[in-house]
Write an enzyme that holds these catalytic residues in place. Structure first.
Site, mmCIF file in Angstrom:
data_model
loop_
_atom_site.group_PDB
_atom_site.id
_atom_site.type_symbol
_atom_site.label_atom_id
_atom_site.label_comp_id
_atom_site.label_asym_id
_atom_site.label_seq_id
_atom_site.Cartn_x
_atom_site.Cartn_y
_atom_site.Cartn_z
ATOM 1 C CD GLU A 245 -3.050 -0.952 0.460
ATOM 2 O OE1 GLU A 245 -3.311 0.175 0.011
ATOM 3 O OE2 GLU A 245 -3.705 -1.963 0.175
ATOM 4 C CB CYS A 279 -1.816 7.421 0.985
ATOM 5 S SG CYS A 279 -3.228 6.745 1.860
HETATM 6 P P1 NDP Z 1 7.839 5.259 4.961
HETATM 7 O O1 NDP Z 1 7.951 4.540 3.681
HETATM 8 O O2 NDP Z 1 8.896 6.206 5.331
HETATM 9 O O3 NDP Z 1 7.713 4.241 6.181
HETATM 10 C C1 NDP Z 1 6.689 3.255 6.229
HETATM 11 C C2 NDP Z 1 7.096 2.206 7.251
HETATM 12 O O4 NDP Z 1 8.192 1.459 6.746
HETATM 13 C C3 NDP Z 1 7.546 2.792 8.570
HETATM 14 O O5 NDP Z 1 7.128 1.970 9.636
HETATM 15 C C4 NDP Z 1 9.050 2.755 8.417
HETATM 16 O O6 NDP Z 1 9.733 2.780 9.630
HETATM 17 C C5 NDP Z 1 9.234 1.447 7.716
HETATM 18 N N1 NDP Z 1 10.525 1.285 7.046
HETATM 19 C C6 NDP Z 1 11.423 2.217 6.685
HETATM 20 N N2 NDP Z 1 12.484 1.655 6.058
HETATM 21 C C7 NDP Z 1 12.248 0.322 6.028
HETATM 22 C C8 NDP Z 1 12.951 -0.802 5.496
HETATM 23 N N3 NDP Z 1 14.109 -0.662 4.875
HETATM 24 N N4 NDP Z 1 12.401 -2.018 5.638
HETATM 25 C C9 NDP Z 1 11.198 -2.183 6.239
HETATM 26 N N5 NDP Z 1 10.484 -1.147 6.762
HETATM 27 C C10 NDP Z 1 10.993 0.080 6.650
HETATM 28 O O7 NDP Z 1 6.410 5.979 4.923
HETATM 29 P P2 NDP Z 1 5.810 7.000 5.954
HETATM 30 O O8 NDP Z 1 5.715 6.368 7.293
HETATM 31 O O9 NDP Z 1 6.507 8.301 5.822
HETATM 32 O O10 NDP Z 1 4.303 7.131 5.418
HETATM 33 C C11 NDP Z 1 3.958 8.000 4.389
HETATM 34 C C12 NDP Z 1 3.826 7.251 3.087
HETATM 35 O O11 NDP Z 1 2.864 6.217 3.240
HETATM 36 C C13 NDP Z 1 3.317 8.109 1.965
HETATM 37 O O12 NDP Z 1 4.032 7.831 0.787
HETATM 38 C C14 NDP Z 1 1.864 7.683 1.828
HETATM 39 O O13 NDP Z 1 1.344 7.915 0.526
HETATM 40 C C15 NDP Z 1 1.955 6.225 2.154
HETATM 41 N N6 NDP Z 1 0.679 5.715 2.587
HETATM 42 C C16 NDP Z 1 -0.020 4.888 1.747
HETATM 43 C C17 NDP Z 1 -1.285 4.451 2.091
HETATM 44 C C18 NDP Z 1 -2.082 3.566 1.186
HETATM 45 O O14 NDP Z 1 -3.142 3.093 1.600
HETATM 46 N N7 NDP Z 1 -1.661 3.319 -0.033
HETATM 47 C C19 NDP Z 1 -1.898 4.847 3.373
HETATM 48 C C20 NDP Z 1 -1.077 5.698 4.180
HETATM 49 C C21 NDP Z 1 0.176 6.099 3.782
HETATM 50 P P3 NDP Z 1 10.179 4.200 10.239
HETATM 51 O O15 NDP Z 1 9.003 5.100 10.236
HETATM 52 O O16 NDP Z 1 10.566 3.810 11.587
HETATM 53 O O17 NDP Z 1 11.279 4.695 9.338
#
Ligand code: NDP
Length: 501
Positions: A245, A279
């Site tokens: 997602e 998102c």
């Molecule tokens: P990120 O991609 O920065 O992080 C998402 C999650 O992945 C966090 O828990 C993060 O941890 C974790 N993460 C980071 N690096 C890694 C890795 N290498 N391996 C595994 N996990 C990892 O997104 P955001 O949290 O900033 O969220 C915003 C984004 O989410 C936007 O692009 C938005 O569009 C999308 N989104 C999509 C939705 C949908 O339904 N399609 C709904 C809501 C949001 P940490 O935060 O600790 O770095």
């Protein structure tokens, strides 16, 4: 080995990381930075608890999930305040997010049996002697990696459906909202103490990366497209399936006969609510040229009262991630350098983590503000000759998450031509709120679905079982097959398929 005898790996006390109030930068709490050993232990504990959870069956699991739902609902005020403290969203928006998430949880607990339970399937002429059934067993242990922007609605889209399907779950919330993640898991533990199937790990991206490598049976990832690609690459090494997602660059389209007041209201809420950190947020608007000026006037009138702040009167909060402010600024700068104009807000309205609403017009289609996810309280508004051009520009993005269309006569027809996981006509993101509908994207917005029947099946595998009711009159799969049987097969081939031209 009995449940009590299952040996779980011992782990050392992990280091801590701090969570800051995005409005002030003050440290509000600290949480463990779980490493590989902690994640391994959490997955092992979840795996040990999973069989008893599966054995409950759909109805009993549904009743336990309902207890969790009640626990969340009763604690909604506390949870909403925690969401406000960690990610800065107004408390009333947080309450709305919670109830939307609970609607989906209620649907998942009630309908899992009907969607996933064993059902008879028809056989055909060649297999008439077989009774066929299809069922959707759980995968085992699912790792859920969540973002911070909707720290309840978004992870619950995976947690509720994975649990209702009979999986155990290890949940890694964003490092910006670990308290909200912890609260949800503790609420489950209070409601369902006898089944420790929802486990929490906290930490940064490294903790998420460890979860990808931990041997879970699927990763439900919600986050940015860039991180999604890393998650997928890590999971590819062990052939761990993934639900993606990811990000969006959603558009809103306004046709010549649209209700302009409603369209402007939806554009302003869609672009600015949650400070644009959505998102499915509206980041691009395409308006029929004949109503462009009237629409723009209405948008400006509606947006002028939306102010970012942390006081009670502010309608939107701060930008949660410190690094995102520079991205928003770069997109606005790029738009202005390429001939765009800010008809509201602009570069001089930035104040630390608070970014005031910015509306950009005359922005070229290859500007960052049109092509990349901005994730701030901004939108571009562009004039189009007709709806053909609007559809072309909407579909030109590499993101295809959601689209909103305002049109009286042609709404459904335009919706049919849009490439996106969800399209809402004459309302903003209605598809994300209807429990029977799936939510997810296409292209760089990801794949797989949460919510609805597809959301339940996402955390299962389809299992086909046949039972021979009587020996086949035609013995086909045997070396004892006769020439007579071969002749019948040839005749059947012609009768069933060979007459089609
Ligand atoms: P990120 O991609 O920065 O992080 C998402 C999650 O992945 C966090 O828990 C993060 O941890 C974790 N993460 C980071 N690096 C890694 C890795 N290498 N391996 C595994 N996990 C990892 O997104 P955001 O949290 O900033 O969220 C915003 C984004 O989410 C936007 O692009 C938005 O569009 C999308 N989104 C999509 C939705 C949908 O339904 N399609 C709904 C809501 C949001 P940490 O935060 O600790 O770095």
């Amino acid at each position: 080995m009995t449940k009590a005898q299952v040996r779980l790996p011992k782990v050392a006390t992990p280091p801590m990381f701090e969570v800051c109030d995005p409005a002030t930068g003050e440290v509000i709490a600290s949480y463990p930075e779980h490493g590989v050993a902690d994640v391994t232990a959490a997955v092992a504990a979840a795996r040990a608890a999973a069989p008893a959870w599966v054995a409950l069956g759909f109805a009993d699991r549904g009743r336990l999930l309902d207890r969790w739902r009640g626990e969340i609902a009763r604690g909604a005020d506390t949870l909403a305040r925690l969401m406000n403290a960690e990610v800065g969203k107004p408390v009333s928006d947080a309450r709305l997010e919670i109830v939307m998430a609970l609607q989906h949880l209620a649907w998942a607990s009630k309908n899992a049996g009907a969607v996933l339970g064993r059902r008879r399937m028809p056989s055909d002429l060649m297999t008439i002697n077989q009774a066929a059934t299809l069922e959707y067993p759980p995968l085992g242990v699912v790792g859920v990696i969540g973002p911070w922007n909707y720290p309840v609605f978004t992870p619950l889209g995976s947690l509720s459906f994975a649990l209702a399907a009979g999986n155990a779950v290890v949940f890694k919330p964003s490092e910006f909202s670990p308290g909200v993640g912890e609260w949800l898991v503790r609420a489950f533990e209070r409601a369902v103490p006898e089944h420790p199937v929802l486990r929490l790990v906290t930490g940064s991206g490294a903790t998420g990366a460890a979860l990808c490598e931990s041997g879970v049976d699927k990763i439900g990832f919600t986050g940015s497209t860039a991180t999604g690609k890393k998650v997928m690459a890590a999971c590819a090494r062990s052939l761990t399936p993934v639900l993606m997602e990811c990000g969006g660059k959603d558009a809103l389209v306004v046709d010549v006969d649209a209700d302009l007041d409603a369209a402007a209201d939806a554009a302003v809420w869609g672009a600015l609510s949650n400070a644009g950190q959505t998102c499915l947020g509206v980041e691009r608007v395409y308006v029929h040229e004949l109503v462009y000026d009237q629409f723009l006037d209405r948008v400006l009138a509606a947006a002028k009262d939306v102010r970012a702040g942390s006081d009670a009167g502010a309608k939107i909060g701060p930008i949660t991630m410190p690094s995102q402010v520079a991205v928003i600024r770069a997109h606005i700068e790029d738009a202005l350098e390429r001939g765009g104009r800010a008809v509201l807000g602009g570069l001089d309205t930035f104040d630390s983590q608070f970014v005031q609403p910015t509306i950009l017009v005359d922005v070229p289609e290859d500007a960052l503000a049109v092509t990349e996810e901005t994730f701030g309280p901004t939108m571009t508004i562009a004039k189009v000759d007709d709806m053909d051009q609007a559809v072309e520009l909407v579909n030109a993005s590499r993101y295809h998450l959601g689209v909103t269309i305002f049109a009286r006569r042609r709404g459904s027809e335009i919706a049919g031509r849009i490439r996106a996981g969800g399209v809402a006509v004459n309302a903003f993101v209605a598809y994300a709120t209807i429990p029977t509908l799936p939510l997810g994207g296409v292209g760089e917005s990801g794949f797989g679905r949460v919510h609805g029947p597809d959301g339940l099946r996402e955390f299962t595998y389809p299992k086909a079982v046949t039972r021979q009711r009587f020996p086949s009159p035609l013995a086909l799969t045997t070396f004892a097959r006769t020439e007579f049987t071969d002749r019948i097969v040839r005749v059947l081939t012609t009768l069933l398929h060979g007459r089609i031209r």
